[in-house]
Write a protein that holds these residues in place. Structure first.
Motif, PDB file in Angstrom:
ATOM      1  N   GLY A 435       0.810  -1.218   0.000  1.00  0.00           N
ATOM      2  CA  GLY A 435       0.000   0.000   0.000  1.00  0.00           C
ATOM      3  C   GLY A 435       0.839   1.263   0.000  1.00  0.00           C
ATOM      4  N   GLY A 436       0.163   2.379  -0.064  1.00  0.00           N
ATOM      5  CA  GLY A 436       0.843   3.660  -0.064  1.00  0.00           C
ATOM      6  C   GLY A 436       0.884   4.290  -1.440  1.00  0.00           C
ATOM      7  N   PHE A 437       1.440   5.501  -1.472  1.00  0.00           N
ATOM      8  CA  PHE A 437       1.579   6.232  -2.731  1.00  0.00           C
ATOM      9  C   PHE A 437       2.994   6.018  -3.252  1.00  0.00           C
ATOM     10  CE2 PHE A 437      -1.774   9.812  -1.915  1.00  0.00           C
ATOM     11  CZ  PHE A 437      -2.750   8.836  -1.834  1.00  0.00           C
ATOM     12  N   LEU A 438       3.099   5.619  -4.495  1.00  0.00           N
ATOM     13  CA  LEU A 438       4.404   5.368  -5.092  1.00  0.00           C
ATOM     14  C   LEU A 438       4.718   6.471  -6.089  1.00  0.00           C
ATOM     15  CD1 LEU A 438       3.663   2.726  -3.724  1.00  0.00           C
ATOM     16  CD2 LEU A 438       4.477   1.496  -5.711  1.00  0.00           C
ATOM     17  N   LEU A 439       5.784   7.212  -5.804  1.00  0.00           N
ATOM     18  CA  LEU A 439       6.177   8.310  -6.677  1.00  0.00           C
ATOM     19  C   LEU A 439       7.185   7.772  -7.686  1.00  0.00           C
ATOM     20  CD1 LEU A 439       6.646  10.957  -3.849  1.00  0.00           C
ATOM     21  CD2 LEU A 439       4.690  10.691  -5.368  1.00  0.00           C
ATOM     22  N   CYS A 440       6.758   7.720  -8.947  1.00  0.00           N
ATOM     23  CA  CYS A 440       7.568   7.048  -9.953  1.00  0.00           C
ATOM     24  C   CYS A 440       7.607   7.844 -11.242  1.00  0.00           C
ATOM     25  CB  CYS A 440       6.967   5.701 -10.325  1.00  0.00           C
ATOM     26  SG  CYS A 440       6.596   4.680  -8.943  1.00  0.00           S
ATOM     27  N   HIS A 441       8.644   7.568 -12.006  1.00  0.00           N
ATOM     28  CA  HIS A 441       8.680   8.119 -13.350  1.00  0.00           C
ATOM     29  C   HIS A 441       7.799   7.274 -14.266  1.00  0.00           C
ATOM     30  CE1 HIS A 441      11.528  11.386 -13.084  1.00  0.00           C
ATOM     31  NE2 HIS A 441      12.150  10.679 -12.132  1.00  0.00           N
ATOM     32  N   TRP A 442       7.223   7.945 -15.233  1.00  0.00           N
ATOM     33  CA  TRP A 442       6.284   7.290 -16.142  1.00  0.00           C
ATOM     34  C   TRP A 442       6.479   7.918 -17.511  1.00  0.00           C
ATOM     35  CZ3 TRP A 442       1.401  10.156 -17.365  1.00  0.00           C
ATOM     36  CH2 TRP A 442       0.575   9.447 -18.243  1.00  0.00           C
ATOM     37  N   ASP A 443       6.408   7.103 -18.551  1.00  0.00           N
ATOM     38  CA  ASP A 443       6.763   7.611 -19.884  1.00  0.00           C
ATOM     39  C   ASP A 443       5.641   8.412 -20.551  1.00  0.00           C
ATOM     40  OD1 ASP A 443       4.963   5.743 -20.819  1.00  0.00           O
ATOM     41  OD2 ASP A 443       6.472   4.340 -21.531  1.00  0.00           O
ATOM     42  N   LEU A 465       0.663  18.794  -9.235  1.00  0.00           N
ATOM     43  CA  LEU A 465       0.889  20.145  -9.756  1.00  0.00           C
ATOM     44  C   LEU A 465       2.273  20.636  -9.387  1.00  0.00           C
ATOM     45  CD1 LEU A 465      -2.436  22.074  -8.952  1.00  0.00           C
ATOM     46  CD2 LEU A 465      -1.790  20.812 -11.010  1.00  0.00           C
ATOM     47  N   ASP A 466       2.737  20.204  -8.212  1.00  0.00           N
ATOM     48  CA  ASP A 466       4.027  20.726  -7.742  1.00  0.00           C
ATOM     49  C   ASP A 466       5.170  19.748  -8.024  1.00  0.00           C
ATOM     50  OD1 ASP A 466       3.484  18.712  -5.976  1.00  0.00           O
ATOM     51  OD2 ASP A 466       3.418  19.977  -4.189  1.00  0.00           O
ATOM     52  N   ALA A 467       4.955  18.852  -8.995  1.00  0.00           N
ATOM     53  CA  ALA A 467       6.004  17.870  -9.311  1.00  0.00           C
ATOM     54  C   ALA A 467       7.295  18.590  -9.714  1.00  0.00           C
ATOM     55  CB  ALA A 467       5.541  16.961 -10.442  1.00  0.00           C
ATOM     56  N   VAL A 468       8.399  18.095  -9.164  1.00  0.00           N
ATOM     57  CA  VAL A 468       9.709  18.675  -9.468  1.00  0.00           C
ATOM     58  C   VAL A 468      10.193  18.108 -10.802  1.00  0.00           C
ATOM     59  CG1 VAL A 468      12.049  19.005  -8.598  1.00  0.00           C
ATOM     60  CG2 VAL A 468      10.155  18.607  -6.998  1.00  0.00           C
ATOM     61  N   LEU A 469      10.706  18.967 -11.633  1.00  0.00           N
ATOM     62  CA  LEU A 469      11.254  18.482 -12.913  1.00  0.00           C
ATOM     63  C   LEU A 469      12.587  17.799 -12.653  1.00  0.00           C
ATOM     64  CD1 LEU A 469      10.451  21.354 -15.427  1.00  0.00           C
ATOM     65  CD2 LEU A 469       9.339  19.123 -15.204  1.00  0.00           C
ATOM     66  N   GLU A 470      12.681  16.563 -13.082  1.00  0.00           N
ATOM     67  CA  GLU A 470      13.944  15.840 -12.925  1.00  0.00           C
ATOM     68  C   GLU A 470      14.029  14.766 -14.007  1.00  0.00           C
ATOM     69  OE1 GLU A 470      13.497  14.071  -8.937  1.00  0.00           O
ATOM     70  OE2 GLU A 470      12.779  12.240  -9.890  1.00  0.00           O
ATOM     71  N   GLU A 471      15.234  14.468 -14.411  1.00  0.00           N
ATOM     72  CA  GLU A 471      15.439  13.417 -15.411  1.00  0.00           C
ATOM     73  C   GLU A 471      15.165  12.073 -14.758  1.00  0.00           C
ATOM     74  OE1 GLU A 471      16.459  13.809 -18.766  1.00  0.00           O
ATOM     75  OE2 GLU A 471      15.812  15.845 -18.229  1.00  0.00           O
ATOM     76  N   PRO A 480      12.404   7.735 -21.279  1.00  0.00           N
ATOM     77  CA  PRO A 480      12.698   8.944 -20.523  1.00  0.00           C
ATOM     78  C   PRO A 480      11.447   9.622 -19.956  1.00  0.00           C
ATOM     79  CG  PRO A 480      13.029   9.295 -22.872  1.00  0.00           C
ATOM     80  CD  PRO A 480      12.818   7.839 -22.688  1.00  0.00           C
ATOM     81  N   SER A 481      11.618  10.257 -18.829  1.00  0.00           N
ATOM     82  CA  SER A 481      10.515  10.957 -18.159  1.00  0.00           C
ATOM     83  C   SER A 481      11.087  12.174 -17.451  1.00  0.00           C
ATOM     84  CB  SER A 481       9.854  10.007 -17.154  1.00  0.00           C
ATOM     85  OG  SER A 481       9.371  10.698 -16.035  1.00  0.00           O
ATOM     86  N   THR A 482      10.245  13.185 -17.248  1.00  0.00           N
ATOM     87  CA  THR A 482      10.736  14.421 -16.648  1.00  0.00           C
ATOM     88  C   THR A 482      10.229  14.665 -15.239  1.00  0.00           C
ATOM     89  OG1 THR A 482       8.893  15.638 -17.601  1.00  0.00           O
ATOM     90  CG2 THR A 482      10.924  15.570 -18.886  1.00  0.00           C
ATOM     91  N   LYS A 483       9.224  13.887 -14.813  1.00  0.00           N
ATOM     92  CA  LYS A 483       8.746  14.083 -13.442  1.00  0.00           C
ATOM     93  C   LYS A 483       8.071  12.828 -12.916  1.00  0.00           C
ATOM     94  CE  LYS A 483       4.960  16.698 -15.454  1.00  0.00           C
ATOM     95  NZ  LYS A 483       4.371  18.021 -15.574  1.00  0.00           N
ATOM     96  N   ARG A 484       7.947  12.818 -11.605  1.00  0.00           N
ATOM     97  CA  ARG A 484       7.332  11.660 -10.956  1.00  0.00           C
ATOM     98  C   ARG A 484       5.816  11.849 -10.854  1.00  0.00           C
ATOM     99  NH1 ARG A 484      10.998   8.356  -8.109  1.00  0.00           N
ATOM    100  NH2 ARG A 484      13.116   9.190  -8.264  1.00  0.00           N
ATOM    101  N   VAL A 485       5.095  10.741 -11.001  1.00  0.00           N
ATOM    102  CA  VAL A 485       3.640  10.780 -10.832  1.00  0.00           C
ATOM    103  C   VAL A 485       3.287   9.867  -9.659  1.00  0.00           C
ATOM    104  CG1 VAL A 485       3.321  11.195 -13.292  1.00  0.00           C
ATOM    105  CG2 VAL A 485       3.174   8.855 -12.407  1.00  0.00           C
ATOM    106  N   VAL A 486       2.051   9.985  -9.183  1.00  0.00           N
ATOM    107  CA  VAL A 486       1.627   9.198  -8.020  1.00  0.00           C
ATOM    108  C   VAL A 486       0.877   7.946  -8.477  1.00  0.00           C
ATOM    109  CG1 VAL A 486       0.211   9.166  -5.928  1.00  0.00           C
ATOM    110  CG2 VAL A 486       1.390  11.272  -6.615  1.00  0.00           C
TER     111      VAL A 486
END
Length: 491
Positions: A435-443, A465-471, A480-486
Motif C-alpha cells: 500500500g501507499g503512494f508510489l512516486l515514480c517516473h512514467w513515460d 501540480l508541484d512535481a519537481v522536474l527531474e530526469e 525517458p521521463s521528466t517528473k514523478r507521478v503518483v
RNA sequence: CGGGGUGUAGCGUAGCCCGGUAUCGCGUCUGCUUUGGGAGCAGAAGGUCGUCAGUUCGAAUCUGGCCACCCCGACCA
C-alpha cells in the motif's frame, strides 16, 4: 448494541462497513446499491455542504437547479461524455402504471404509455445544463456564468459500497462558462484549490493536487484536475475533481457568444464536483477500532457532557453546576450535548460517544462536583485530564482547535510515512502490495499506464501540480521521463 | 456480468447434511436495586425462517427460479 468493531488490521473493509452502520451514519435500503443516510450521517453531510456552499458563494458562484432527467438526444450530443457514461445509466421509458388484469392488486407498466423519447436519469448534468446555457449566452456580456447545483445523480455501478460508491449519490456540480480559455482554466484551478482547502481545513485530511492522466480523465474534458487523499489502508481516494472542458460542450450544444470585436466564438467551460464520497474519506481517514474520529468542524456535536448520577446528590445538582459552563460553550459557538439520560450507564455512554466520534467528552461525578472540577477526554488521543470548572469552557474551545489540527497532523504524518520514491520495477511490485503512494517516473503513455494497472491494479492517481522536474526513466518501460507521478491502488 | 458465500424476532445467531410444534445472546417492555468504562435480579412481549414455485401427509430443512447483501474478479468518466 453489541460490543466492539472488527479490527482495522484484521479486515479493513469489514471494519468500514460495520462502522458506517454502528455509528448510525447510513444503512442499506430496499433499493439495490442505494443507501439511507441516517440523521447522524446526514448532519455531517449538511456541515460539509454549508462550508462548501459558503466557499462557492465567496468565489462568486450562485446555486440553481436543473432537471433530474436528460432527454436521450441531448445526452448523446457530446460524444465522449455520452460514451463514458452510457454503460451506467438508468433510463426512463414509460410514464404510467396500470392494474395487472391477470394479477389483482399488482401493477404493470402500461405498454401504451411508452415515451416518445427515453429520458436518462442524470449521471452528471453537463448535457442538460449546456443545452440550457445555449439560450442564456449571446454576448460576451452574458459571461461568465458561474453556477452550482446541489443534486442527486445516478450511476448504475456493478459493485457498491456505502458512501464510497452508491448507485445514487448526493453531490454538488459546478458548471461554468467563460469567454476565454485562460479564464476557464483559472476557474478550474480555483475550484480545485477550494476543494483542497475544504478537505484540509474542514476534514483535516491532507490532499495531493494534480492532473489526471488521459486514462482517468473525465469523459468530455480536455483536462481533469483532482485532489487525492490517502486512507489508513494505504489506498488512494479521489476526493474531488475539477474539469477544464475546453470548448467541447459549447461545440456540442452550439453555445456561442459575440466577442468585443463582434466575432462569434464558442464559450469555454468547466465543471467540478464533490460528493457524499467525502463522507467515506472522512470515515476511513481518521477513525480507529473504537469508532469514528470526527474533526470538530464537522462533528454534529462537538462536546458531550455526561453527568454521573449519585443518590446522595440533589437531582438537579449537575444541571445547576454546569449551566454556566454550557452557556459559555454555546456563546463560543460550540455545539454541546448534555446527556443525562438515566437509562444508560456512564460506561455505555462513553463507548457510544467514542463510536460516534464526538471530539470532546466531559464527565462529572459527585467527587468532581464537590471539588469544582470536571473530566475532559479527547476522542482523537483518548487522553483524559481533570480541569477546574472555572475556565473550562475556554479551555475546551482551544482544545477543539487543537484536535482539528492534531487530526490533520496525524493524517499528514501517516501519508508521509507511506509515500515512497520508487525507481525499479521490482520495488514497485513489492511496495504496491503493502500500500501507499508510489512516486515514480512514467513515460506518459496510456499503454504503459494500462499495463501497470493490469499487472498491479495500481493506477496513476495524479500528476502532481508541484512535481519537481527531474530526469528519470519510466518505472516499467525505461523510457525517458521528466517528473514523478503518483501511483496507488484506489477506491 | 463471472466465481464463492450468506439470508431464521429490531440486531447477531443455532438448527439445515439426516423433513415432524424454532435455539441462544444482545436489544425492547414491567418492576426493584444500581450508576466513575458497554449494570444485576425477577417477569414479559416479539417469528409469513428473504421471496415465489415445486416435491411431500408434513418444508427453516430437499429441488428450481427470483431478490438482496458480503468476499474475489471484471467495471468504476
Amino acid at each position: 448494541m453489541s460490543k466492539g468493531l472488527p479490527k482495522r488490521s484484521e479486515n479493513y473493509s469489514e471494519w468500514y462497513n460495520e462502522l458506517v452502520k454502528r455509528a448510525d451514519l447510513a444503512e442499506n435500503s430496499a433499493v439495490r446499491g442505494c443507501m439511507v443516510i441516517k440523521p447522524y450521517g446526514y448532519s455531517i453531510w449538511e456541515k460539509m455542504q454549508r462550508a462548501l456552499d459558503d466557499m462557492f458563494k465567496e468565489t462568486g458562484h450562485t446555486n440553481a437547479y436543473f432537471p433530474l432527467f436528460v432527454p436521450k438526444s441531448l445526452f448523446e450530443a457530446e460524444e465522449k461524455n455520452a460514451e463514458g457514461f452510457a454503460k451506467e445509466c438508468a433510463v426512463v421509458t414509460h410514464y404510467r402504471l396500470k392494474s395487472d388484469p391477470n394479477n389483482p392488486g399488482k401493477l404493470i407498466v402500461d405498454p401504451e404509455a411508452k415515451l416518445e423519447e427515453e429520458l436518462i436519469v442524470r449521471p452528471t448534468s453537463e448535457a442538460i445544463i449546456w443545452n440550457t446555457y445555449k439560450n442564456w449566452v449571446q454576448s460576451h456580456r452574458d459571461l461568465p456564468i458561474l453556477i452550482n447545483q446541489w443534486a442527486n445523480v445516478v450511476r448504475w455501478e456493478m459493485r457498491t459500497r456505502m458512501f464510497l460508491r452508491t448507485a445514487e449519490f448526493l453531490w454538488q456540480e459546478g458548471h461554468t462558462a467563460h469567454a476565454t480559455e485562460k479564464e476557464a482554466m483559472d476557474e478550474t484551478k480555483q475550484m480545485l484549490d477550494v476543494y483542497a482547502t475544504f478537505v484540509e481545513e474542514w476534514m483535516s485530511l491532507p490532499v495531493i493536487k494534480g492532473f489526471k492522466s488521459a486514462n482517468e480523465r473525465f469523459a468530455g474534458a480536455e483536462e481533469t484536475l483532482c485532489i487525492e487523499a490517502m486512507m489508513q489502508d494505504g489506498k488512494a481516494l479521489q476526493a474531488g475533481t475539477s474539469h477544464f472542458l475546453g470548448q467541447n460542450f459549447a461545440k456540442a450544444f452550439d453555445v456561442k457568444f459575440q466577442n468585443k470585436e463582434g466575432k462569434l466564438e464558442h464559450v469555454w467551460g468547466t465543471s467540478w464536483g464533490v460528493s457524499t464520497r467525502l463522507m467515506g474519506a472522512l470515515i476511513m481517514a481518521h477513525s480507529d477500532d473504537l469508532g469514528l474520529v470526527l474533526p470538530p468542524k464537522l462533528a454534529p456535536f462537538q462536546v458531550v457532557i455526561i453527568p454521573i448520577p449519585n443518590k446522595e446528590l440533589e437531582p438537579d445538582a449537575f444541571k445547576i453546576a454546569l449551566k454556566p459552563v454550557i452557556d459559555k460553550l454555546k456563546s463560543f459557538g460550540i455545539s454541546v450535548k448534555y446527556d443525562d439520560n438515566e437509562n444508560y450507564k456512564p460506561g455505555w455512554k462513553f463507548a457510544e460517544y467514542e463510536l460516534k466520534g464526538v471530539p470532546i467528552r466531559m464527565a462529572i461525578g459527585m467527587r468532581d462536583l464537590q471539588a469544582g472540577q470536571i473530566e475532559v477526554a479527547r476522542r482523537d488521543t483518548l487522553t483524559k485530564e481533570t480541569r477546574p470548572l472555572e475556565g473550562v469552557a475556554s479551555y475546551v474551545r482551544d482544545l477543539l482547535d487543537e484536535i482539528q489540527s492534531a487530526i490533520y497532523q496525524k493524517a499528514f504524518k501517516f501519508r508521509q510515512e507511506n509515500m515512497f520514491k520508487i525507481d525499479t520495477w521490482a520495488e514497485f511490485e513489492a511496495q504496491i502490495e503493502k500500500g501507499g503512494f508510489l512516486l515514480c517516473h512514467w513515460d506518459g503513455s496510456s499503454e504503459t499506464e494500462e499495463k501497470i494497472k493490469d499487472l498491479t491494479k495500481a493506477t496513476i492517481r495524479c500528476i502532481p501540480l508541484d512535481a519537481v522536474l527531474e530526469e528519470g526513466k519510466c518505472i516499467l518501460t525505461g523510457n525517458p521521463s521528466t517528473k514523478r507521478v503518483v501511483f496507488a491502488r484506489a477506491y
